[in-house]
Design an enzyme around this catalytic site. Structure first.
Site, PDB file in Angstrom:
ATOM      1  N   ASP A 171       0.858  -1.187   0.000  1.00  0.00           N
ATOM      2  CA  ASP A 171       0.000   0.000   0.000  1.00  0.00           C
ATOM      3  C   ASP A 171       0.896   1.239   0.000  1.00  0.00           C
ATOM      4  O   ASP A 171       1.706   1.414   0.916  1.00  0.00           O
ATOM      5  CB  ASP A 171      -0.872  -0.029   1.271  1.00  0.00           C
ATOM      6  N   ASN A 209      -6.651  12.710 -10.629  1.00  0.00           N
ATOM      7  CA  ASN A 209      -7.334  13.152 -11.853  1.00  0.00           C
ATOM      8  C   ASN A 209      -7.175  14.668 -11.910  1.00  0.00           C
ATOM      9  O   ASN A 209      -6.717  15.287 -10.954  1.00  0.00           O
ATOM     10  CB  ASN A 209      -8.822  12.726 -11.867  1.00  0.00           C
ATOM     11  N   GLY A 251      -9.203   4.411  -5.989  1.00  0.00           N
ATOM     12  CA  GLY A 251      -7.846   3.852  -6.085  1.00  0.00           C
ATOM     13  C   GLY A 251      -6.808   4.503  -5.181  1.00  0.00           C
ATOM     14  O   GLY A 251      -7.048   4.758  -4.006  1.00  0.00           O
ATOM     15  N   VAL A 252      -5.651   4.779  -5.784  1.00  0.00           N
ATOM     16  CA  VAL A 252      -4.548   5.411  -5.038  1.00  0.00           C
ATOM     17  C   VAL A 252      -5.001   6.764  -4.491  1.00  0.00           C
ATOM     18  O   VAL A 252      -4.764   7.098  -3.327  1.00  0.00           O
ATOM     19  CB  VAL A 252      -3.336   5.628  -5.985  1.00  0.00           C
ATOM     20  N   ASP A 253      -5.699   7.501  -5.323  1.00  0.00           N
ATOM     21  CA  ASP A 253      -6.159   8.859  -4.969  1.00  0.00           C
ATOM     22  C   ASP A 253      -7.018   8.790  -3.701  1.00  0.00           C
ATOM     23  O   ASP A 253      -6.816   9.538  -2.730  1.00  0.00           O
ATOM     24  CB  ASP A 253      -6.980   9.397  -6.145  1.00  0.00           C
ATOM     25  N   SER A 307      -2.117   5.085 -14.199  1.00  0.00           N
ATOM     26  CA  SER A 307      -3.038   4.762 -15.305  1.00  0.00           C
ATOM     27  C   SER A 307      -3.376   3.286 -15.426  1.00  0.00           C
ATOM     28  O   SER A 307      -4.228   2.926 -16.260  1.00  0.00           O
ATOM     29  CB  SER A 307      -2.499   5.264 -16.664  1.00  0.00           C
ATOM     30  N   GLY A 328      -4.951   1.344 -13.426  1.00  0.00           N
ATOM     31  CA  GLY A 328      -6.162   0.916 -12.702  1.00  0.00           C
ATOM     32  C   GLY A 328      -7.399   1.414 -13.401  1.00  0.00           C
ATOM     33  O   GLY A 328      -7.724   0.980 -14.513  1.00  0.00           O
ATOM     34  N   TYR A 342      -7.933   3.934 -15.035  1.00  0.00           N
ATOM     35  CA  TYR A 342      -7.692   4.512 -16.373  1.00  0.00           C
ATOM     36  C   TYR A 342      -7.363   3.459 -17.425  1.00  0.00           C
ATOM     37  O   TYR A 342      -7.100   3.782 -18.573  1.00  0.00           O
ATOM     38  CB  TYR A 342      -6.619   5.595 -16.300  1.00  0.00           C
TER      39      TYR A 342
HETATM   40  N1  APR Z   1      -1.309   1.586  -3.035  1.00  0.00           N
HETATM   41  C1  APR Z   1      -0.660   1.268  -4.192  1.00  0.00           C
HETATM   42  N2  APR Z   1      -1.294   1.021  -5.355  1.00  0.00           N
HETATM   43  C2  APR Z   1      -2.646   1.107  -5.345  1.00  0.00           C
HETATM   44  C3  APR Z   1      -3.396   1.442  -4.201  1.00  0.00           C
HETATM   45  C4  APR Z   1      -2.670   1.681  -3.003  1.00  0.00           C
HETATM   46  N3  APR Z   1      -3.279   2.001  -1.848  1.00  0.00           N
HETATM   47  N4  APR Z   1      -4.722   1.439  -4.528  1.00  0.00           N
HETATM   48  C5  APR Z   1      -4.785   1.114  -5.832  1.00  0.00           C
HETATM   49  N5  APR Z   1      -3.551   0.898  -6.337  1.00  0.00           N
HETATM   50  C6  APR Z   1      -3.134   0.488  -7.684  1.00  0.00           C
HETATM   51  C7  APR Z   1      -4.212  -0.051  -8.584  1.00  0.00           C
HETATM   52  O1  APR Z   1      -4.430  -1.422  -8.299  1.00  0.00           O
HETATM   53  C8  APR Z   1      -3.567   0.167  -9.947  1.00  0.00           C
HETATM   54  O2  APR Z   1      -2.674  -0.894 -10.224  1.00  0.00           O
HETATM   55  O3  APR Z   1      -2.660   1.644  -8.353  1.00  0.00           O
HETATM   56  C9  APR Z   1      -2.752   1.448  -9.759  1.00  0.00           C
HETATM   57  C10 APR Z   1      -3.405   2.710 -10.350  1.00  0.00           C
HETATM   58  O4  APR Z   1      -4.801   2.596 -10.174  1.00  0.00           O
HETATM   59  P1  APR Z   1      -5.756   3.877  -9.905  1.00  0.00           P
HETATM   60  O5  APR Z   1      -5.578   4.318  -8.520  1.00  0.00           O
HETATM   61  O6  APR Z   1      -7.114   3.463 -10.366  1.00  0.00           O
HETATM   62  O7  APR Z   1      -5.172   5.034 -10.832  1.00  0.00           O
HETATM   63  P2  APR Z   1      -5.375   5.308 -12.394  1.00  0.00           P
HETATM   64  O8  APR Z   1      -5.556   4.050 -13.176  1.00  0.00           O
HETATM   65  O9  APR Z   1      -4.262   6.232 -12.746  1.00  0.00           O
HETATM   66  O10 APR Z   1      -6.775   6.092 -12.453  1.00  0.00           O
HETATM   67  C11 APR Z   1      -6.824   7.405 -11.937  1.00  0.00           C
HETATM   68  O11 APR Z   1      -8.733   6.902 -10.627  1.00  0.00           O
HETATM   69  O12 APR Z   1      -8.809   7.079  -8.384  1.00  0.00           O
HETATM   70  C12 APR Z   1      -9.146   7.705  -9.543  1.00  0.00           C
HETATM   71  O13 APR Z   1      -9.096  10.022  -8.985  1.00  0.00           O
HETATM   72  C13 APR Z   1      -8.417   9.002  -9.698  1.00  0.00           C
HETATM   73  O14 APR Z   1      -9.728   9.631 -11.582  1.00  0.00           O
HETATM   74  C14 APR Z   1      -8.456   9.148 -11.188  1.00  0.00           C
HETATM   75  C15 APR Z   1      -8.277   7.731 -11.680  1.00  0.00           C
END
Ligand code: APR
Length: 170
Positions: free
Chosen positions: A10, A24, A32-34, A122, A124, A126
């Site tokens: 994490d 975003n 997700g990460v955000d 991107s 996840g 995206y």
């Molecule tokens: N720690 C590490 N990696 C994580 C975590 C975490 N706590 N949570 C999710 N991930 C992984 C996901 O499994 C994926 O492999 O991070 C990667 C990126 O996923 P997303 O967070 O969905 O990011 P992204 O694909 O860039 O999409 C961005 O998602 O959360 C929204 O506000 C954000 O609109 C934006 C979009």
């Protein structure tokens, strides 16, 4: 020379100088990460993002760019927010994804961050194919001169971790 490491875990638990957020363009949170960074980091991060929207980024942070805020309650000093491109089959947006890593390292250098944790931007919500996202991430970090001592890719799931391990082995 920047060392590159991999961790399955994490990103909000990483004790580093800067944690990169897969944001975003609104900078106002998401899933997700955000979502994890805002949840664990607390309201200070959102307050700082609102400040950025009210000042430099009235229209939001453009895709491929990066900007730093406090890390709030995270075990880090800064969050570097970057906006990845949404995957497209018809348009090659690889350069925009590479820019996320390049610009985040530039901001890390401006901050004087020695250790930086990156998620798989991107890959996840995206929708970017994981192997290609890993290839772009690793090759861009390797190709970008930076004063950062350690880049740590923090992958949440085994499949993404393995994709990054393959990209590192290439
Ligand atoms: N720690 C590490 N990696 C994580 C975590 C975490 N706590 N949570 C999710 N991930 C992984 C996901 O499994 C994926 O492999 O991070 C990667 C990126 O996923 P997303 O967070 O969905 O990011 P992204 O694909 O860039 O999409 C961005 O998602 O959360 C929204 O506000 C954000 O609109 C934006 C979009």
């Amino acid at each position: 020379m920047t060392s590159i490491g991999l961790v399955q875990g994490d990103i909000t638990e990483q004790e580093v100088d800067a944690v990169v957020n897969a944001a975003n363009s609104s900078l106002l949170g998401g899933g997700g990460v955000d979502g994890a960074i805002h949840r664990r980091g607390g309201p200070e991060i959102l307050a700082a993002c609102r400040e950025l929207r009210a000042s430099r980024y009235g229209k939001g942070l453009p895709t491929g760019q990066a900007v730093a805020t406090t890390a709030g309650r995270l075990p880090a000093r800064w969050v570097i927010h970057t906006v990845g491109p949404v995957y497209s089959r018809s348009e090659d947006r690889s350069e925009l994804l590479a820019s996320c890593y390049r610009e985040s390292l530039r901001v890390a250098d401006e901050l004087g961050a020695a250790t930086v944790a990156f998620p798989a931007v991107s890959a996840g919500i995206y929708g970017w194919p994981v192997d290609d996202a890993a290839r772009i991430a690793v090759s861009t970090v390797r190709a970008t001169p930076s004063r950062v001592d350690e880049v740590r890719f923090v992958l949440f799931t085994a499949d993404v971790h393995d994709a990054f391990a393959r990209a590192l082995a290439d």
